[in-house]
Design a protein around this motif. Structure first.
Motif, PDB file in Angstrom:
ATOM      1  N   PRO A 144       0.915  -1.315  -0.023  1.00 12.02           N
ATOM      2  CA  PRO A 144       0.041  -0.020  -0.059  1.00 12.02           C
ATOM      3  C   PRO A 144       0.847   1.357  -0.003  1.00 12.02           C
ATOM      4  O   PRO A 144       1.754   1.241   0.796  1.00 12.02           O
ATOM      5  N   GLY A 145       0.605   2.234  -0.975  1.00  8.26           N
ATOM      6  CA  GLY A 145       1.316   3.521  -0.980  1.00  8.26           C
ATOM      7  C   GLY A 145       2.530   3.395  -1.926  1.00  8.26           C
ATOM      8  O   GLY A 145       3.189   4.178  -1.980  1.00  8.26           O
ATOM      9  N   GLU A 146       3.104   2.176  -2.049  1.00  9.00           N
ATOM     10  CA  GLU A 146       4.237   1.889  -2.759  1.00  9.00           C
ATOM     11  C   GLU A 146       4.183   2.205  -4.140  1.00  9.00           C
ATOM     12  O   GLU A 146       3.262   1.845  -4.917  1.00  9.00           O
ATOM     13  N   ARG A 201      -7.234   0.142  -6.166  1.00  4.04           N
ATOM     14  CA  ARG A 201      -6.900   1.338  -6.539  1.00  4.04           C
ATOM     15  C   ARG A 201      -5.297   1.667  -7.134  1.00  4.04           C
ATOM     16  O   ARG A 201      -4.579   1.218  -5.915  1.00  4.04           O
ATOM     17  N   SER A 202      -5.026   1.832  -8.368  1.00  5.88           N
ATOM     18  CA  SER A 202      -3.594   1.716  -8.585  1.00  5.88           C
ATOM     19  C   SER A 202      -3.398   2.764  -9.915  1.00  5.88           C
ATOM     20  O   SER A 202      -4.322   2.864 -10.645  1.00  5.88           O
ATOM     21  N   LEU A 224       1.343   8.757 -17.138  1.00 11.52           N
ATOM     22  CA  LEU A 224       0.126   7.852 -16.593  1.00 11.52           C
ATOM     23  C   LEU A 224      -0.521   7.129 -17.785  1.00 11.52           C
ATOM     24  O   LEU A 224      -0.640   7.714 -18.769  1.00 11.52           O
ATOM     25  N   LEU A 225      -0.136   5.867 -17.794  1.00 16.28           N
ATOM     26  CA  LEU A 225      -0.909   4.876 -18.755  1.00 16.28           C
ATOM     27  C   LEU A 225      -2.254   4.444 -18.520  1.00 16.28           C
ATOM     28  O   LEU A 225      -3.019   4.201 -19.301  1.00 16.28           O
ATOM     29  N   SER A 226      -2.547   4.023 -16.989  1.00 17.44           N
ATOM     30  CA  SER A 226      -3.763   3.616 -16.867  1.00 17.44           C
ATOM     31  C   SER A 226      -3.942   3.763 -15.307  1.00 17.44           C
ATOM     32  O   SER A 226      -2.977   4.047 -14.514  1.00 17.44           O
ATOM     33  N   GLU A 227      -5.218   3.994 -14.776  1.00 20.12           N
ATOM     34  CA  GLU A 227      -5.578   4.066 -13.431  1.00 20.12           C
ATOM     35  C   GLU A 227      -6.860   3.484 -13.114  1.00 20.12           C
ATOM     36  O   GLU A 227      -7.903   3.578 -13.917  1.00 20.12           O
ATOM     37  N   ILE A 228      -6.927   2.736 -12.114  1.00 16.21           N
ATOM     38  CA  ILE A 228      -8.000   2.343 -11.572  1.00 16.21           C
ATOM     39  C   ILE A 228      -8.481   3.084 -10.250  1.00 16.21           C
ATOM     40  O   ILE A 228      -7.501   3.253  -9.256  1.00 16.21           O
ATOM     41  N   GLU A 236       1.969   1.941  -9.307  1.00 18.08           N
ATOM     42  CA  GLU A 236       1.661   2.430  -7.889  1.00 18.08           C
ATOM     43  C   GLU A 236       0.383   1.960  -7.371  1.00 18.08           C
ATOM     44  O   GLU A 236      -0.388   2.245  -7.848  1.00 18.08           O
ATOM     45  N   ASN A 237       0.467   1.745  -6.107  1.00 14.70           N
ATOM     46  CA  ASN A 237      -0.623   1.009  -5.341  1.00 14.70           C
ATOM     47  C   ASN A 237      -1.135   2.223  -4.618  1.00 14.70           C
ATOM     48  O   ASN A 237      -0.456   2.440  -3.440  1.00 14.70           O
ATOM     49  N   LEU A 238      -2.256   2.663  -4.807  1.00  6.76           N
ATOM     50  CA  LEU A 238      -3.117   3.641  -4.128  1.00  6.76           C
ATOM     51  C   LEU A 238      -3.779   3.002  -3.292  1.00  6.76           C
ATOM     52  O   LEU A 238      -4.598   3.859  -2.459  1.00  6.76           O
TER      53      LEU A 238
END
Length: 115
Positions: free
Chosen positions: A39-41, A61-62, A71-75, A99-101
């Protein structure tokens, strides 16, 4: 097997992001990677030269970035846990960084198929 790989050996996932990619099994046919992003990394930029099967145990969420940080993609919303596991086919992947959000670790197995 790196034959035909457009990226240098230093960009291989295990070499470039060893804290996130651990080899569980490797032989002349496959390489099985245990992949975790806390998480957060945000993992270091790395590439995957071989096609693979991804067994996704959890991804919330990532963001996925290219080697230049674009940015290529986002969840943006965590999928329900009942959606997992998910199995996907992936072609070789250019240098990128996830990146793990989310509040939970991203967890997957990546089975790379050697020619």
């Amino acid at each position: 097997n790196r034959e035909g790989c457009p990226w240098p050996p230093s960009m291989d996932a295990v070499a470039a992001a060893p804290g996130n990619h651990r080899v569980l099994l490797e032989n002349d046919r496959v390489r099985v990677l245990d992949v975790t992003v806390a998480p957060g990394e945000r993992e270091p930029v790395h590439a995957h030269c071989l096609p693979s099967v991804m067994y996704l145990m959890y991804e919330g969420r990532s963001r996925d970035y290219d080697a230049q940080g674009k940015l290529l993609s986002e969840i943006t919303e965590s999928p329900p846990e009942s959606q997992f596991p998910v199995t996907l086919w992936l072609e070789p992947q250019a240098p990128h960084s996830v990146e793990n959000l989310d509040a939970k670790p991203l967890r997957l197995l990546r089975i790379e198929l050697k020619p």
